[in-house]
Write a protein that holds these residues in place. Structure first.
Motif, PDB file in Angstrom:
ATOM      1  N   ARG A  50       0.817  -1.206   0.000  1.00 47.20           N
ATOM      2  CA  ARG A  50       0.000   0.000   0.000  1.00 47.20           C
ATOM      3  C   ARG A  50       0.858   1.267   0.000  1.00 47.20           C
ATOM      4  NH1 ARG A  50      -0.734   2.303   5.055  1.00 47.20           N
ATOM      5  NH2 ARG A  50       0.136   1.059   6.725  1.00 47.20           N
ATOM      6  N   ILE A  51       0.245   2.323  -0.480  1.00 47.66           N
ATOM      7  CA  ILE A  51       0.834   3.656  -0.438  1.00 47.66           C
ATOM      8  C   ILE A  51       0.433   4.264   0.896  1.00 47.66           C
ATOM      9  CG2 ILE A  51       0.885   5.948  -1.495  1.00 47.66           C
ATOM     10  CD1 ILE A  51       0.107   4.548  -4.154  1.00 47.66           C
ATOM     11  N   ARG A  52       1.391   4.823   1.602  1.00 47.84           N
ATOM     12  CA  ARG A  52       1.123   5.424   2.908  1.00 47.84           C
ATOM     13  C   ARG A  52       0.614   6.851   2.752  1.00 47.84           C
ATOM     14  NH1 ARG A  52       6.855   3.364   5.358  1.00 47.84           N
ATOM     15  NH2 ARG A  52       6.263   1.171   5.598  1.00 47.84           N
ATOM     16  N   LYS A  53      -0.096   7.325   3.767  1.00 42.17           N
ATOM     17  CA  LYS A  53      -0.592   8.705   3.755  1.00 42.17           C
ATOM     18  C   LYS A  53       0.588   9.666   3.634  1.00 42.17           C
ATOM     19  CE  LYS A  53      -3.363  12.050   6.289  1.00 42.17           C
ATOM     20  NZ  LYS A  53      -3.660  12.806   5.121  1.00 42.17           N
ATOM     21  N   ASP A  54       0.414  10.673   2.792  1.00 37.57           N
ATOM     22  CA  ASP A  54       1.419  11.706   2.531  1.00 37.57           C
ATOM     23  C   ASP A  54       2.683  11.181   1.851  1.00 37.57           C
ATOM     24  OD1 ASP A  54      -0.212  13.720   3.617  1.00 37.57           O
ATOM     25  OD2 ASP A  54       0.544  13.352   5.635  1.00 37.57           O
ATOM     26  N   GLU A  55       2.615   9.989   1.283  1.00 39.16           N
ATOM     27  CA  GLU A  55       3.748   9.426   0.560  1.00 39.16           C
ATOM     28  C   GLU A  55       3.512   9.601  -0.941  1.00 39.16           C
ATOM     29  OE1 GLU A  55       6.384   5.412   0.944  1.00 39.16           O
ATOM     30  OE2 GLU A  55       4.220   5.111   0.752  1.00 39.16           O
ATOM     31  N   ARG A  56       4.444  10.189  -1.610  1.00 38.01           N
ATOM     32  CA  ARG A  56       4.345  10.340  -3.060  1.00 38.01           C
ATOM     33  C   ARG A  56       4.440   8.960  -3.715  1.00 38.01           C
ATOM     34  NH1 ARG A  56       4.524  15.580  -4.278  1.00 38.01           N
ATOM     35  NH2 ARG A  56       5.522  17.013  -2.834  1.00 38.01           N
ATOM     36  N   MET A  57       3.758   8.814  -4.846  1.00 40.50           N
ATOM     37  CA  MET A  57       3.746   7.520  -5.537  1.00 40.50           C
ATOM     38  C   MET A  57       5.158   7.058  -5.882  1.00 40.50           C
ATOM     39  SD  MET A  57       0.282   7.451  -7.870  1.00 40.50           S
ATOM     40  CE  MET A  57       1.254   7.181  -9.270  1.00 40.50           C
ATOM     41  N   ALA A  58       6.001   7.972  -6.342  1.00 40.38           N
ATOM     42  CA  ALA A  58       7.375   7.604  -6.699  1.00 40.38           C
ATOM     43  C   ALA A  58       8.131   7.095  -5.479  1.00 40.38           C
ATOM     44  CB  ALA A  58       8.095   8.792  -7.328  1.00 40.38           C
ATOM     45  N   ASP A  59       7.889   7.718  -4.328  1.00 37.37           N
ATOM     46  CA  ASP A  59       8.545   7.272  -3.096  1.00 37.37           C
ATOM     47  C   ASP A  59       8.004   5.917  -2.649  1.00 37.37           C
ATOM     48  OD1 ASP A  59      10.024   9.630  -3.088  1.00 37.37           O
ATOM     49  OD2 ASP A  59       8.629  10.653  -1.730  1.00 37.37           O
ATOM     50  N   ALA A  60       6.703   5.720  -2.763  1.00 38.99           N
ATOM     51  CA  ALA A  60       6.096   4.433  -2.405  1.00 38.99           C
ATOM     52  C   ALA A  60       6.641   3.335  -3.319  1.00 38.99           C
ATOM     53  CB  ALA A  60       4.583   4.514  -2.509  1.00 38.99           C
ATOM     54  N   PHE A  61       6.720   3.615  -4.601  1.00 38.25           N
ATOM     55  CA  PHE A  61       7.246   2.647  -5.559  1.00 38.25           C
ATOM     56  C   PHE A  61       8.662   2.238  -5.174  1.00 38.25           C
ATOM     57  CE2 PHE A  61       9.455   1.380  -9.377  1.00 38.25           C
ATOM     58  CZ  PHE A  61       8.557   0.536  -9.998  1.00 38.25           C
ATOM     59  N   HIS A  62       9.500   3.212  -4.923  1.00 39.11           N
ATOM     60  CA  HIS A  62      10.895   2.949  -4.552  1.00 39.11           C
ATOM     61  C   HIS A  62      10.965   2.134  -3.255  1.00 39.11           C
ATOM     62  CE1 HIS A  62      14.860   3.872  -2.802  1.00 39.11           C
ATOM     63  NE2 HIS A  62      15.248   3.697  -4.044  1.00 39.11           N
ATOM     64  N   ARG A  63      10.173   2.503  -2.250  1.00 35.60           N
ATOM     65  CA  ARG A  63      10.145   1.781  -0.970  1.00 35.60           C
ATOM     66  C   ARG A  63       9.705   0.326  -1.166  1.00 35.60           C
ATOM     67  NH1 ARG A  63       5.896   0.629   1.971  1.00 35.60           N
ATOM     68  NH2 ARG A  63       4.584   2.274   1.090  1.00 35.60           N
ATOM     69  N   LEU A  64       8.659   0.127  -1.971  1.00 37.75           N
ATOM     70  CA  LEU A  64       8.138  -1.222  -2.185  1.00 37.75           C
ATOM     71  C   LEU A  64       9.117  -2.094  -2.964  1.00 37.75           C
ATOM     72  CD1 LEU A  64       4.445  -0.260  -2.836  1.00 37.75           C
ATOM     73  CD2 LEU A  64       5.326  -1.536  -0.864  1.00 37.75           C
ATOM     74  N   VAL A  65       9.727  -1.559  -3.997  1.00 37.35           N
ATOM     75  CA  VAL A  65      10.706  -2.329  -4.770  1.00 37.35           C
ATOM     76  C   VAL A  65      11.880  -2.706  -3.870  1.00 37.35           C
ATOM     77  CG1 VAL A  65      12.384  -2.227  -6.657  1.00 37.35           C
ATOM     78  CG2 VAL A  65      10.059  -1.409  -7.024  1.00 37.35           C
ATOM     79  N   SER A  66      12.352  -1.765  -3.096  1.00 42.69           N
ATOM     80  CA  SER A  66      13.469  -2.029  -2.191  1.00 42.69           C
ATOM     81  C   SER A  66      13.092  -3.044  -1.112  1.00 42.69           C
ATOM     82  CB  SER A  66      13.925  -0.718  -1.554  1.00 42.69           C
ATOM     83  OG  SER A  66      14.965  -0.947  -0.637  1.00 42.69           O
ATOM     84  N   GLY A  67      11.939  -2.846  -0.479  1.00 45.34           N
ATOM     85  CA  GLY A  67      11.522  -3.713   0.616  1.00 45.34           C
ATOM     86  C   GLY A  67      11.074  -5.093   0.188  1.00 45.34           C
ATOM     87  N   GLU A  68      10.383  -5.184  -0.948  1.00 44.99           N
ATOM     88  CA  GLU A  68       9.844  -6.467  -1.407  1.00 44.99           C
ATOM     89  C   GLU A  68      10.830  -7.254  -2.262  1.00 44.99           C
ATOM     90  OE1 GLU A  68       6.221  -7.662  -1.622  1.00 44.99           O
ATOM     91  OE2 GLU A  68       5.855  -6.435   0.140  1.00 44.99           O
ATOM     92  N   LEU A  69      11.725  -6.535  -2.961  1.00 48.73           N
ATOM     93  CA  LEU A  69      12.615  -7.200  -3.906  1.00 48.73           C
ATOM     94  C   LEU A  69      14.093  -7.052  -3.568  1.00 48.73           C
ATOM     95  CD1 LEU A  69      10.769  -6.105  -7.165  1.00 48.73           C
ATOM     96  CD2 LEU A  69      10.536  -8.279  -5.937  1.00 48.73           C
ATOM     97  N   GLY A  70      14.407  -6.147  -2.636  1.00 48.88           N
ATOM     98  CA  GLY A  70      15.792  -5.965  -2.235  1.00 48.88           C
ATOM     99  C   GLY A  70      16.672  -5.328  -3.284  1.00 48.88           C
ATOM    100  N   VAL A  71      16.076  -4.601  -4.232  1.00 48.15           N
ATOM    101  CA  VAL A  71      16.831  -3.910  -5.280  1.00 48.15           C
ATOM    102  C   VAL A  71      16.344  -2.467  -5.371  1.00 48.15           C
ATOM    103  CG1 VAL A  71      17.250  -6.018  -6.604  1.00 48.15           C
ATOM    104  CG2 VAL A  71      15.267  -4.611  -7.136  1.00 48.15           C
ATOM    105  N   GLU A  72      17.042  -1.684  -6.139  1.00 45.67           N
ATOM    106  CA  GLU A  72      16.672  -0.288  -6.355  1.00 45.67           C
ATOM    107  C   GLU A  72      16.069  -0.128  -7.742  1.00 45.67           C
ATOM    108  OE1 GLU A  72      17.054   2.106  -3.893  1.00 45.67           O
ATOM    109  OE2 GLU A  72      17.633   0.380  -2.672  1.00 45.67           O
TER     110      GLU A  72
END
Length: 150
Positions: A50-72
């Protein structure tokens, strides 16, 4: 992070906005993880969150890719697939109310080694051909929906 009871109230009362990551390798196989948690627990599913409140989509995307896949990776590296709706009879805490997601689907091409991925959300990972995932009863329908017009 919201407190447990507050988050339960949110999930019970509103749709959540999330990003799903359709990850393909150079052979065009699709990376799926075996879900640890509700909803969709026990099914093969694409990574995302999920996208967090006040989180930009680009930041959420980057966080999810990093956290779920361990890559940038950045949002600009992905191809937008469209907006999807996911409805579940259960929720992260049990079966007492449903979960509704409005999902932004994005596709990335990454060559990842499944055995080296984080295990918070998925206990196992595997590369599937589109034909394999569409024919498997263990792949969740919401994941299959990304490939019905493939």
């Amino acid at each position: 992070m919201l407190e447990f009871e507050t988050f339960k109230t949110v999930v019970a009362s509103t749709p959540l906005v999330s990003i799903d990551l359709v990850v393909r390798n150079q052979a065009s196989e699709v990376l799926l993880g075996l879900r640890n948690n509700r909803p969709a627990q026990g099914y093969w599913f694409v990574p995302g969150g999920r996208i967090r409140k006040d989180e930009r989509m680009a930041d959420a995307f980057h966080r999810l890719v990093s956290g779920e896949l361990g890559v940038e990776a950045t949002l600009e590296q992905a191809r937008f697939l469209g907006v999807y709706q996911h409805f579940y009879d259960d929720n992260f805490s049990g079966r007492d109310f449903s979960t509704h997601y409005v999902v932004l689907g994005y596709e990335l091409t990454l060559d990842i080694v499944p055995g080296q991925l984080p295990d918070d959300q998925h206990c196992d990972y595997h590369w599937f051909t589109v034909e394999q995932l569409l024919s498997s009863e263990q792949v969740h329908q919401h994941t299959k929906d990304y490939f019905l017009n493939d």
